[in-house]
Design an enzyme around this catalytic site. Sequence first.
Site, PDB file in Angstrom:
ATOM      1  CG  ASP A   1      -1.206   2.504  -1.848  1.00  0.00           C
ATOM      2  OD1 ASP A   1      -2.055   2.384  -2.758  1.00  0.00           O
ATOM      3  OD2 ASP A   1      -1.500   2.845  -0.681  1.00  0.00           O
TER       4      ASP A   1
ATOM      5  CG  HIS B   1      -3.066   6.498  -2.140  1.00  0.00           C
ATOM      6  ND1 HIS B   1      -3.709   7.681  -1.822  1.00  0.00           N
ATOM      7  CD2 HIS B   1      -2.831   5.892  -0.961  1.00  0.00           C
ATOM      8  CE1 HIS B   1      -3.833   7.787  -0.514  1.00  0.00           C
ATOM      9  NE2 HIS B   1      -3.323   6.711   0.034  1.00  0.00           N
TER      10      HIS B   1
ATOM     11  CD  GLU C   1      -2.586  -0.736  -0.749  1.00  0.00           C
ATOM     12  OE1 GLU C   1      -3.318  -0.035  -0.032  1.00  0.00           O
ATOM     13  OE2 GLU C   1      -1.488  -1.197  -0.365  1.00  0.00           O
TER      14      GLU C   1
ATOM     15  CD  GLU D   1      -6.476   1.982   1.007  1.00  0.00           C
ATOM     16  OE1 GLU D   1      -6.468   3.168   1.390  1.00  0.00           O
ATOM     17  OE2 GLU D   1      -5.431   1.339   0.723  1.00  0.00           O
TER      18      GLU D   1
ATOM     19  CG  HIS E   1      -5.984  -0.080   4.756  1.00  0.00           C
ATOM     20  ND1 HIS E   1      -6.714   0.918   5.371  1.00  0.00           N
ATOM     21  CD2 HIS E   1      -5.073   0.561   3.975  1.00  0.00           C
ATOM     22  CE1 HIS E   1      -6.263   2.098   4.986  1.00  0.00           C
ATOM     23  NE2 HIS E   1      -5.274   1.914   4.139  1.00  0.00           N
TER      24      HIS E   1
END
Length: 382
Positions: free
Chosen positions: A183, A185, A209, A235, A285
């Site tokens: 991730d 993020h 991700e 997400e 998610h």
Amino acid sequence: MKITKINTFIVSPRWCFVKVETDEGITGWGEPVVEGRAATVEAAVLELADYLIGKDPLKIEDHWNVMYRAGFYRGGPILMSAIAGLDQALWDIKGKYFNAPVYQLLGGACRESIRVYSWIGGDRPSDVGSAAKQVVDAGFTAVKMNGTEEMQYVDSYEKIDRVVERIASVREAVGDYVGIGIDFHGRVHKPMAKILVKELEPFRPMFIEEPVLPENNEALAEITKHTSIPIATGERMYSRWDFKPLFEAGYADIIQPDLSHAGGITEVKKIASMAEAYDIAVAPHCPLGPIALAACLQVDATAHNAFIQEQSLGIHYNKGNDLLDYITDKSVFDYQDGHVKIPQGPGLGININEEKVIEMAKEGHRWRNPVWRHKDGTVAEW
């Protein structure tokens, strides 16, 4: 049947639950929350409750359209999360009314279970090799971790090397075939993302991700030129209209709508079907509580392109309370061979420990995500 009361409960570690009651004694539960903005979403839920009180809870599609369309201003994380929690609760009521799990009302299941992954490493990942080994020894076949700490638009190769070292330690610890989700993020910008995806290629990640922030999704066009690793995002996208340009552009391989952010069961089922038409996989998610996870599993059961499910057991955010603390039958989320079975009970398939919810709501929470800064004082993406 009429809706008679709607109550919200802000409970630790960082969640908000909603209970919808009816005049026939059937109740439904949902999980409307934006992490760090629970009270704001709670206010939106109570505003929407003004419309729902006195209505037939079974008319879910109509209620969704009213909540989304009739307010004139629409979309965004707060409103869509409020709609999501109420939508989950309405489906929970409908399933209980017909004595069937929600997935049966969505057309029936196409699978009996779904693969799950476990988080390792925290916000600032460390000791990820040993953490990954423990998770795999516990039976999981896939892990996910934050790949990097804060990164400037153009940053140092020292930070690149640290990321590579961490991923290498995980791959070495778990072997060749355990899935590793990395991730970013949204902490990485396009110039460094191009470098990172190429450097991480040898470790064969399951996916990368949010290699860039969702508002910069057009950058995926260039990032995908530098890697064959599947790209996941979604997400922080809240409706089928948010996902539409992503599908049309064709640069995402996996989408990750959140059942507590993207309009609930009603909307995510539609988003998943849209994704299937573009040959895109779904991995919902869910770093949240038991109601959100139960809702995810109901949609997973009916979505042919769902391939893995996030869950929050033991996640670093769960301080004080964890996933299983608010349900009476904890076996409903038993993980076996890296999979969880689809809940078979009516509605969402879980029973909420209401006494525990009421007790913890007295304490509530004021969870906030940390504010990170670069060395020069500018705000960094968390």
